[in-house]
Design a protein around this motif. Sequence first.
Motif, PDB file in Angstrom:
ATOM      1  N   TYR A  89     -27.462  -9.013 -43.617  1.00  0.00           N
ATOM      2  CA  TYR A  89     -28.772  -8.350 -43.663  1.00  0.00           C
ATOM      3  C   TYR A  89     -28.646  -6.852 -43.427  1.00  0.00           C
ATOM      4  CZ  TYR A  89     -30.991 -12.802 -44.247  1.00  0.00           C
ATOM      5  OH  TYR A  89     -31.369 -14.010 -44.775  1.00  0.00           O
ATOM      6  N   LYS A  90     -27.724  -6.458 -42.554  1.00  0.00           N
ATOM      7  CA  LYS A  90     -27.466  -5.030 -42.346  1.00  0.00           C
ATOM      8  C   LYS A  90     -27.017  -4.392 -43.656  1.00  0.00           C
ATOM      9  CE  LYS A  90     -24.692  -1.904 -39.440  1.00  0.00           C
ATOM     10  NZ  LYS A  90     -23.780  -1.209 -40.346  1.00  0.00           N
ATOM     11  N   GLY A 122     -28.977   0.759 -33.415  1.00  0.00           N
ATOM     12  CA  GLY A 122     -29.557  -0.563 -33.200  1.00  0.00           C
ATOM     13  C   GLY A 122     -28.573  -1.678 -33.516  1.00  0.00           C
ATOM     14  N   TRP A 123     -27.940  -1.590 -34.675  1.00  0.00           N
ATOM     15  CA  TRP A 123     -26.989  -2.632 -35.071  1.00  0.00           C
ATOM     16  C   TRP A 123     -25.774  -2.657 -34.152  1.00  0.00           C
ATOM     17  CZ3 TRP A 123     -28.268  -6.538 -38.050  1.00  0.00           C
ATOM     18  CH2 TRP A 123     -29.328  -6.399 -38.948  1.00  0.00           C
ATOM     19  N   GLN A 124     -25.309  -1.497 -33.714  1.00  0.00           N
ATOM     20  CA  GLN A 124     -24.166  -1.461 -32.796  1.00  0.00           C
ATOM     21  C   GLN A 124     -24.517  -2.182 -31.498  1.00  0.00           C
ATOM     22  OE1 GLN A 124     -22.578   2.448 -31.910  1.00  0.00           O
ATOM     23  NE2 GLN A 124     -21.274   1.651 -30.294  1.00  0.00           N
ATOM     24  N   CYS A 125     -25.713  -1.945 -30.989  1.00  0.00           N
ATOM     25  CA  CYS A 125     -26.166  -2.602 -29.761  1.00  0.00           C
ATOM     26  C   CYS A 125     -26.159  -4.123 -29.954  1.00  0.00           C
ATOM     27  CB  CYS A 125     -27.560  -2.084 -29.395  1.00  0.00           C
ATOM     28  SG  CYS A 125     -28.155  -2.604 -27.787  1.00  0.00           S
ATOM     29  N   ILE A 172     -40.365   2.712 -45.068  1.00  0.00           N
ATOM     30  CA  ILE A 172     -39.036   2.248 -44.673  1.00  0.00           C
ATOM     31  C   ILE A 172     -38.614   2.959 -43.389  1.00  0.00           C
ATOM     32  CG2 ILE A 172     -36.589   2.287 -45.320  1.00  0.00           C
ATOM     33  CD1 ILE A 172     -37.505   1.710 -48.218  1.00  0.00           C
ATOM     34  N   ALA A 173     -38.927   4.238 -43.268  1.00  0.00           N
ATOM     35  CA  ALA A 173     -38.583   4.995 -42.059  1.00  0.00           C
ATOM     36  C   ALA A 173     -39.200   4.358 -40.819  1.00  0.00           C
ATOM     37  CB  ALA A 173     -39.042   6.444 -42.197  1.00  0.00           C
ATOM     38  N   ILE A 174     -40.437   3.943 -40.902  1.00  0.00           N
ATOM     39  CA  ILE A 174     -41.106   3.321 -39.754  1.00  0.00           C
ATOM     40  C   ILE A 174     -40.486   1.954 -39.456  1.00  0.00           C
ATOM     41  CG2 ILE A 174     -43.275   2.290 -38.962  1.00  0.00           C
ATOM     42  CD1 ILE A 174     -44.702   4.690 -40.323  1.00  0.00           C
ATOM     43  N   ILE A 175     -40.175   1.190 -40.482  1.00  0.00           N
ATOM     44  CA  ILE A 175     -39.550  -0.121 -40.266  1.00  0.00           C
ATOM     45  C   ILE A 175     -38.195   0.062 -39.576  1.00  0.00           C
ATOM     46  CG2 ILE A 175     -38.609  -2.184 -41.378  1.00  0.00           C
ATOM     47  CD1 ILE A 175     -40.784  -1.721 -43.601  1.00  0.00           C
ATOM     48  N   ILE A 176     -37.432   1.053 -40.003  1.00  0.00           N
ATOM     49  CA  ILE A 176     -36.135   1.325 -39.361  1.00  0.00           C
ATOM     50  C   ILE A 176     -36.343   1.687 -37.891  1.00  0.00           C
ATOM     51  CG2 ILE A 176     -34.196   2.957 -39.267  1.00  0.00           C
ATOM     52  CD1 ILE A 176     -34.305   2.969 -42.369  1.00  0.00           C
ATOM     53  N   LYS A 177     -37.325   2.516 -37.605  1.00  0.00           N
ATOM     54  CA  LYS A 177     -37.585   2.897 -36.212  1.00  0.00           C
ATOM     55  C   LYS A 177     -37.974   1.676 -35.384  1.00  0.00           C
ATOM     56  CE  LYS A 177     -40.223   5.995 -33.246  1.00  0.00           C
ATOM     57  NZ  LYS A 177     -41.371   6.914 -33.147  1.00  0.00           N
ATOM     58  N   HIS A 178     -38.791   0.795 -35.950  1.00  0.00           N
ATOM     59  CA  HIS A 178     -39.189  -0.428 -35.240  1.00  0.00           C
ATOM     60  C   HIS A 178     -37.975  -1.326 -34.999  1.00  0.00           C
ATOM     61  CE1 HIS A 178     -41.067  -4.108 -34.052  1.00  0.00           C
ATOM     62  NE2 HIS A 178     -40.762  -4.707 -35.189  1.00  0.00           N
ATOM     63  N   LEU A 179     -37.137  -1.516 -36.011  1.00  0.00           N
ATOM     64  CA  LEU A 179     -35.936  -2.328 -35.831  1.00  0.00           C
ATOM     65  C   LEU A 179     -35.048  -1.743 -34.736  1.00  0.00           C
ATOM     66  CD1 LEU A 179     -35.012  -3.194 -39.528  1.00  0.00           C
ATOM     67  CD2 LEU A 179     -35.652  -4.825 -37.733  1.00  0.00           C
ATOM     68  N   TRP A 180     -34.869  -0.433 -34.773  1.00  0.00           N
ATOM     69  CA  TRP A 180     -34.068   0.255 -33.758  1.00  0.00           C
ATOM     70  C   TRP A 180     -34.625  -0.017 -32.359  1.00  0.00           C
ATOM     71  CZ3 TRP A 180     -36.165   4.536 -30.990  1.00  0.00           C
ATOM     72  CH2 TRP A 180     -35.267   5.198 -30.168  1.00  0.00           C
ATOM     73  N   GLY A 181     -35.923   0.159 -32.172  1.00  0.00           N
ATOM     74  CA  GLY A 181     -36.534  -0.062 -30.864  1.00  0.00           C
ATOM     75  C   GLY A 181     -36.399  -1.496 -30.407  1.00  0.00           C
TER      76      GLY A 181
END
Length: 192
Positions: free
Chosen positions: A17-18, A95-98, A44-53
């Motif tokens: 998925y990544k 986010g993915w690294q975490c 997409i920018a907002i979705i990325i920020k949400h995934l990160w959080g």
Amino acid sequence: MKANTYLEGIQKQFAYYKSLGEKTIDQLDNEKLFWQYNDDSNSIAIIIKHLWGNMKSRWTDFLTTDGEKEWRGRDAEFNNDSKTKDELIIRWNQGWQCLFEAIESVDETNFDQPIYIRNIEHSITEAINRQLAHYAYHVGQIVFIGKMVTGTQWQSLSIPKGQSTAYNKKRFKTPKHKAHYTDKLMDDTKNP
């Protein structure tokens, strides 16, 4: 199912998925990453920020603290404060690294440990599966928006339309074997 088998498979699913998200992001310029259908929809920018959080909250101290951290500002995740593709990629990778570091911390010795998200107890598999479903949902949104904003320039991330028969013919030439289903998907999206 043995813990190690499950963890190996789940890491491959998350990595798949990544990669879908990254292959979409790679096709987009700044303007397309920040495009919104309307004021109530997410770019997409907002979705990325949400995934990160979400990832930072859920996977930081995964085995020892509640997955909904006090320091998380979930509502702020839906306000865009990024300006460039580079900023988004930094958040995406953090986010993915975490996530991957947290999964690496799980093994046979702690696999039966309960995990809490908003004070609700989860088994390790329930907590991980919950996040896999959540991230697949949002990556699907990223891919859909990416496909929509690129139009005819879109580079397919799966079997292109009209090529299912050829794809299946290629797959069935290979003898039956044990593998994770994402292995071939990852290979095929690199070399369709």
